[in-house]
Scaffold this motif. Structure first.
Motif, PDB file in Angstrom:
ATOM      1  N   GLN A 229       0.690 -13.897   2.099  1.00 37.74           N
ATOM      2  CA  GLN A 229       0.835 -13.835   0.644  1.00 37.74           C
ATOM      3  C   GLN A 229      -0.482 -13.477  -0.025  1.00 37.74           C
ATOM      4  N   MET A 230      -1.584 -14.063   0.436  1.00 38.35           N
ATOM      5  CA  MET A 230      -2.889 -13.760  -0.156  1.00 38.35           C
ATOM      6  C   MET A 230      -3.269 -12.303   0.080  1.00 38.35           C
ATOM      7  N   ALA A 231      -2.982 -11.792   1.292  1.00 34.28           N
ATOM      8  CA  ALA A 231      -3.280 -10.386   1.588  1.00 34.28           C
ATOM      9  C   ALA A 231      -2.437  -9.460   0.717  1.00 34.28           C
ATOM     10  N   THR A 232      -1.169  -9.813   0.510  1.00 36.37           N
ATOM     11  CA  THR A 232      -0.288  -9.004  -0.339  1.00 36.37           C
ATOM     12  C   THR A 232      -0.782  -8.994  -1.781  1.00 36.37           C
ATOM     13  N   ASP A 233      -1.176 -10.160  -2.267  1.00 32.33           N
ATOM     14  CA  ASP A 233      -1.610 -10.267  -3.664  1.00 32.33           C
ATOM     15  C   ASP A 233      -2.904  -9.507  -3.921  1.00 32.33           C
ATOM     16  N   VAL A 234      -3.862  -9.601  -3.006  1.00 33.93           N
ATOM     17  CA  VAL A 234      -5.119  -8.887  -3.232  1.00 33.93           C
ATOM     18  C   VAL A 234      -4.909  -7.379  -3.075  1.00 33.93           C
ATOM     19  N   ALA A 235      -3.962  -6.966  -2.229  1.00 35.43           N
ATOM     20  CA  ALA A 235      -3.633  -5.536  -2.125  1.00 35.43           C
ATOM     21  C   ALA A 235      -3.029  -5.039  -3.434  1.00 35.43           C
ATOM     22  N   ALA A 236      -2.190  -5.865  -4.066  1.00 32.98           N
ATOM     23  CA  ALA A 236      -1.606  -5.499  -5.358  1.00 32.98           C
ATOM     24  C   ALA A 236      -2.697  -5.410  -6.425  1.00 32.98           C
ATOM     25  N   PHE A 237      -3.633  -6.350  -6.408  1.00 30.75           N
ATOM     26  CA  PHE A 237      -4.725  -6.329  -7.381  1.00 30.75           C
ATOM     27  C   PHE A 237      -5.580  -5.083  -7.226  1.00 30.75           C
ATOM     28  N   LEU A 238      -5.880  -4.700  -5.984  1.00 28.87           N
ATOM     29  CA  LEU A 238      -6.703  -3.521  -5.753  1.00 28.87           C
ATOM     30  C   LEU A 238      -5.942  -2.235  -6.060  1.00 28.87           C
ATOM     31  N   THR A 239      -4.620  -2.292  -6.012  1.00 29.95           N
ATOM     32  CA  THR A 239      -3.824  -1.151  -6.466  1.00 29.95           C
ATOM     33  C   THR A 239      -4.024  -0.950  -7.967  1.00 29.95           C
ATOM     34  N   TRP A 240      -4.079  -2.061  -8.696  1.00 30.85           N
ATOM     35  CA  TRP A 240      -4.317  -1.981 -10.141  1.00 30.85           C
ATOM     36  C   TRP A 240      -5.730  -1.504 -10.447  1.00 30.85           C
ATOM     37  N   THR A 241      -6.758  -1.995  -9.744  1.00 26.42           N
ATOM     38  CA  THR A 241      -8.129  -1.559 -10.028  1.00 26.42           C
ATOM     39  C   THR A 241      -8.286  -0.063  -9.784  1.00 26.42           C
ATOM     40  N   ALA A 242      -7.549   0.473  -8.797  1.00 26.94           N
ATOM     41  CA  ALA A 242      -7.661   1.895  -8.484  1.00 26.94           C
ATOM     42  C   ALA A 242      -6.892   2.766  -9.464  1.00 26.94           C
ATOM     43  N   GLU A 243      -5.819   2.235 -10.032  1.00 27.97           N
ATOM     44  CA  GLU A 243      -5.000   3.037 -10.954  1.00 27.97           C
ATOM     45  C   GLU A 243      -4.415   2.142 -12.045  1.00 27.97           C
ATOM     46  N   PRO A 244      -5.258   1.672 -12.974  1.00 28.94           N
ATOM     47  CA  PRO A 244      -4.784   0.752 -14.010  1.00 28.94           C
ATOM     48  C   PRO A 244      -3.785   1.378 -14.979  1.00 28.94           C
ATOM     49  N   LYS A 245      -3.747   2.709 -15.065  1.00 22.16           N
ATOM     50  CA  LYS A 245      -2.835   3.388 -15.988  1.00 22.16           C
ATOM     51  C   LYS A 245      -1.537   3.810 -15.292  1.00 22.16           C
ATOM     52  N   LEU A 246      -1.224   3.224 -14.158  1.00 21.63           N
ATOM     53  CA  LEU A 246      -0.045   3.623 -13.392  1.00 21.63           C
ATOM     54  C   LEU A 246       1.233   3.531 -14.228  1.00 21.63           C
ATOM     55  N   GLN A 247       1.410   2.434 -14.943  1.00 21.67           N
ATOM     56  CA  GLN A 247       2.634   2.260 -15.726  1.00 21.67           C
ATOM     57  C   GLN A 247       2.718   3.304 -16.839  1.00 21.67           C
ATOM     58  N   THR A 248       1.586   3.594 -17.483  1.00 20.36           N
ATOM     59  CA  THR A 248       1.561   4.611 -18.533  1.00 20.36           C
ATOM     60  C   THR A 248       1.895   5.979 -17.956  1.00 20.36           C
ATOM     61  N   ARG A 249       1.361   6.272 -16.781  1.00 23.02           N
ATOM     62  CA  ARG A 249       1.634   7.559 -16.131  1.00 23.02           C
ATOM     63  C   ARG A 249       3.121   7.681 -15.786  1.00 23.02           C
ATOM     64  N   HIS A 250       3.698   6.603 -15.259  1.00 29.68           N
ATOM     65  CA  HIS A 250       5.123   6.640 -14.934  1.00 29.68           C
ATOM     66  C   HIS A 250       5.964   6.851 -16.191  1.00 29.68           C
ATOM     67  N   ALA A 251       5.614   6.147 -17.270  1.00 27.58           N
ATOM     68  CA  ALA A 251       6.374   6.282 -18.518  1.00 27.58           C
ATOM     69  C   ALA A 251       6.267   7.707 -19.051  1.00 27.58           C
TER      70      ALA A 251
END
Length: 280
Positions: A229-251
């Motif tokens: 769970q900790m590995a999954t969560d930190v991977a999700a966090f680093l996904t956000w740091t690399a592409e914080p505008k992902l949701q805006t891009r998808h929209a």
């Protein structure tokens, strides 16, 4: 005459290229490349399901906050986030007051000149500051990490193929060397001070297992902090740091698709209206 000479020169180059190709092919057949431990035992990352995956992906702020907690308590001792500011944490659900508290209480302060003497000193971090590096320079980093410089994690999930899955697999993939590997490649024993991990390109890395046991980080939202769970969560966090505008891009992407669909129907309707009285 010039054409004849040019043709002969071109023919000579073609013959030389053909001879080189044939000799290389024959050499590869007669003396094939010897297999290596890296080729046989390196693994690609295991599939990782995150809310941000796919064209409809979105960020789960609760998971991102857990991932930030893992980074703060485990990863930040060695790895920097030089492209991320403290105030960016407001994007994942932290309030302004919480961000100020996180910045001011961060273990490493920001280098800054003393306003009275002009000499370099440090001060408490401000929300506008980027996360300070854990080491003053690469020399200090190497001295503390078995002569290896820990990479910055800001863009790690973009810098690696299938980055989030790679981060998760790497963090959970530490193990003893397989007996089969040592049997087939007796010279490939993991050197002292390194750690075997089949998800790393050359199978051995200087970083010791950062997530060693369940409960290493105590989540405040009640989620059970297993290593997975900790590995999954930190991977999700680093996904956000690399592409914080992902949701805006998808929209924006889906809005563009919708516009094109509507535009196609309007164009088709205009065509039918303009040419409806024309006989074919």
């Amino acid at each position: 005459m010039v054409r004849i000479i040019g043709g002969l020169v071109g023919l000579a180059f073609a013959v030389m290229a053909l001879v080189g190709f044939i000799s290389t092919t024959v050499g590869a057949i007669q003396e094939p490349e010897k297999p290596t431990a890296e080729h046989e035992f390196h693994k690609g990352p295991e599939e990782l399901k995150l809310a941000s995956n796919g064209p409809f992906g979105h960020f789960d702020n609760q998971q991102l906050q857990r991932g930030f907690q893992v980074y703060k308590e485990v990863c930040s001792a060695c790895h920097s986030l030089k492209l991320v500011s403290f105030r960016d944490l407001q994007q994942i659900g932290y309030s302004e007051a919480e961000v100020k508290a996180i910045a001011s209480q961060w273990a490493i302060e920001t280098p800054a000149p003393n306003p009275e003497t002009g000499e370099m000193a440090t001060r408490k971090n401000l929300p506008s500051d980027r996360f300070p590096a854990p080491f003053a320079n690469d020399i200090a980093a190497r001295a503390a990490n078995n002569n290896a410089v820990p990479p910055d994690l800001s863009l790690m999930t973009k810098a690696r193929h299938d980055g989030p899955a790679y981060v998760h697999s790497l963090l959970t993939g530490y193990q003893n060397q397989p007996a089969e590997l040592l049997r087939k490649f007796p010279d490939a024993k993991t050197p002292k001070g390194l750690h075997y991990n089949p998800y790393f390109a050359n199978l051995n890395l200087a970083m010791a297992p950062p997530l060693t046991s369940d409960g290493q980080v105590q989540y405040t939202d009640g989620t059970k902090p297993t290593v997975n769970q900790m590995a999954t969560d930190v991977a999700a966090f680093l996904t956000w740091t690399a592409e914080p505008k992902l949701q805006t891009r998808h929209a924006a992407g889906w809005a563009s698709v919708l516009f094109l669909v509507i535009f196609c129907f309007l164009t088709w309707g205009a065509y039918k209206s303009v040419w409806r009285d024309t006989k074919h």
